[in-house]
Each structure stands twice: as structure tokens, then as C-alpha cells.
Design an enzyme around this catalytic site. Sequence first.
Site, short mmCIF file in Angstrom:
data_model
loop_
_atom_site.label_atom_id
_atom_site.label_comp_id
_atom_site.label_asym_id
_atom_site.label_seq_id
_atom_site.Cartn_x
_atom_site.Cartn_y
_atom_site.Cartn_z
CB THR A 173 -0.93 0.04 1.23
OG1 THR A 173 -1.75 1.21 1.17
CG2 THR A 173 -0.17 0.04 2.54
CE LYS A 180 -6.20 1.04 3.12
NZ LYS A 180 -6.44 0.24 1.91
CG ASP A 234 -9.72 -2.87 -1.66
OD1 ASP A 234 -8.98 -1.89 -1.79
OD2 ASP A 234 -10.80 -2.99 -2.27
CG PHE A 268 -7.26 6.98 7.29
CD1 PHE A 268 -6.95 6.05 8.27
CD2 PHE A 268 -7.60 6.51 6.03
CE1 PHE A 268 -6.98 4.69 8.02
CE2 PHE A 268 -7.63 5.14 5.76
CZ PHE A 268 -7.32 4.24 6.76
N GLY A 269 -9.89 9.01 6.41
CA GLY A 269 -11.01 8.57 5.59
C GLY A 269 -12.36 8.90 6.19
CE1 TYR A 270 -16.73 7.91 2.75
CE2 TYR A 270 -14.98 6.28 2.52
CZ TYR A 270 -15.93 7.11 1.96
OH TYR A 270 -16.08 7.16 0.59
CG ASP A 271 -11.39 6.58 10.91
OD1 ASP A 271 -12.04 5.59 10.52
OD2 ASP A 271 -10.17 6.53 11.16
CG HIS A 297 -12.45 -1.75 9.59
ND1 HIS A 297 -12.72 -0.77 10.52
CD2 HIS A 297 -11.69 -1.15 8.64
CE1 HIS A 297 -12.17 0.37 10.13
NE2 HIS A 297 -11.53 0.16 9.00
NE ARG A 298 -6.54 -0.91 7.59
CZ ARG A 298 -7.39 0.14 7.58
NH1 ARG A 298 -7.55 0.89 8.66
NH2 ARG A 298 -8.05 0.44 6.49
P1 IMP Z 1 -8.75 1.34 -0.09
O1 IMP Z 1 -8.78 0.09 0.73
O2 IMP Z 1 -7.39 1.97 -0.12
O3 IMP Z 1 -9.38 1.18 -1.44
O4 IMP Z 1 -9.59 2.39 0.78
C1 IMP Z 1 -10.87 2.76 0.49
C2 IMP Z 1 -11.23 4.03 1.17
O5 IMP Z 1 -11.91 3.68 2.37
C3 IMP Z 1 -10.09 4.94 1.59
O6 IMP Z 1 -9.82 5.91 0.68
C4 IMP Z 1 -10.62 5.58 2.83
O7 IMP Z 1 -11.36 6.72 2.48
C5 IMP Z 1 -11.57 4.55 3.38
N1 IMP Z 1 -11.00 3.80 4.47
C6 IMP Z 1 -10.21 2.70 4.43
N2 IMP Z 1 -9.91 2.30 5.67
C7 IMP Z 1 -10.50 3.19 6.50
C8 IMP Z 1 -10.54 3.32 7.92
O8 IMP Z 1 -9.94 2.56 8.69
N3 IMP Z 1 -11.26 4.34 8.39
C9 IMP Z 1 -11.93 5.22 7.59
N4 IMP Z 1 -11.91 5.15 6.26
C10 IMP Z 1 -11.20 4.14 5.74
#
Ligand code: IMP
Length: 199
Positions: A9, A14, A71, A154-157, A182-183
Site C-alpha cells: 500500500t 494503513k 482493501d 483517516f477517511g470516513y472515520d 475492521h483492520r
Molecule cells: P482502499 O482500501 O485503499 O481502497 O480504501 C478505500 C477508502 O476507504 C479509503 O480511501 C478511505 O477513504 C476509506 N478507508 C479505508 N480504511 C478506513 C478506515 O480505517 N477508516 C476510515 N476510512 C477508511
Amino acid sequence: MPAKIVLATRNRHKVGEIAAMAAGRGLEFSCLGDHRELPEVVEDQPTLEGNARKKSLEAALALGRWSLAEDTGLQVDALGGEPGVMSARYAGPGCDFAANNRKLLAALEGVEPRRRRAVFRTVMALCSPDGEVVLEDGVLEGSIGLAPRGTGGFGYDPVFLVGDTGRTLAELSSEEKNGLSHRRRAFEKMLPHLRRVAP
Ligand code: IMP
């Protein structure tokens, strides 16, 4: 000597989370930021499984090393499971986290709290240097809040309320998020397979 494994990645969030979960387990990680010669993986598969498999396989075969990839998708019931596998590009190609969160909150405008159920799902893939892949997944249940809250993660947290705690993932410390995410759940299931890399 720690066993070497590449995290397939370029997402530094991540890398940080997985490296923290793996601390003390005899694994030494590099990530794709350390292998700039490798081409970008095109995430064009229709499922989280397909993309996780593809990312781990391409890195393992290119480098001749064990590789771990994942993913992740956010699946919102009221949106028929969207954004799902499209979570990264929900608001369009090259969009940022804030744009995705704005689009998600707009899509749920007027939807009452009890109908905002959502899950995060991570599919993790471990690939051997000769291309053998194993997959495991992890799910975190919750719901989508009415507005972003918190500064962690990050992301949708900031819009994801964890279970019925009333707190978003972005309001948790990194230790708290890494303890229940989830991770983390996917990583725990992957641990028995990782013993092949670091017995
Ligand atoms: P990908 O697995 O890199 O395709 O991630 C998909 C998208 O999901 C990322 O761009 C983030 O916006 C979101 N994402 C992935 N993991 C997390 C997380 O742990 N928390 C919040 N958003 C997440």
C-alpha cells in the site's frame, strides 16, 4: 533477525495502523513508498477480495517477497451497500477524504439515525513469494453520524459511529481504534498465516 514483508500500500495511515498491530511479532515491514520503481496497482476488481488479492500478488511477484495487502470498504445499508468497493473514489477520481464525507452525508440527508446503519469491511491478503494468496476479513459495525466529529484516524472515520458508543472512530485514540477496528479483526485472523513468515 525479523522476517521481511512488504505492505502493498502507499496509504501511510494503513501502514501506521498495521505496523502498530504487528509490533513485537518478529516482522519487519517495508511499504510501496520504499519501492518507488513498482508501478501503481490499478484497483479495478469488482470486490474487496479481488483488489486485496491483486495488490498482494503484484507486489509479491515483483519483489520476490512475502506481501500483505488489504482493501477496505464502507457499506451503508440505506445506500444499498454503497460506497463499498468504490469507497476511495466515491466523490470522483482523485477526490479527498473530506469530499467523500460530504457526499456521504448529503446522500443520507433526511435519513433518521436508526436507518443509518453501516459497516466497515477489510479484506486482507497475504501472498507468498511464489504467488500463493490467503484471504481473511474483518468487520466493524456502526452507523453514519449526522456531521463529522473528531480529528483522529483517516477517511470516513469522522462520520462513522462505532457500535452504539456514540463516538466516531476519529474520536478514539489510535490505540483504541487499532484495538477494535475492521483492520484489527482481519489482522487477528491473519496471524496464524503470518506464522509461516515469522514462526
Ligand atoms: P482502499 O482500501 O485503499 O481502497 O480504501 C478505500 C477508502 O476507504 C479509503 O480511501 C478511505 O477513504 C476509506 N478507508 C479505508 N480504511 C478506513 C478506515 O480505517 N477508516 C476510515 N476510512 C477508511
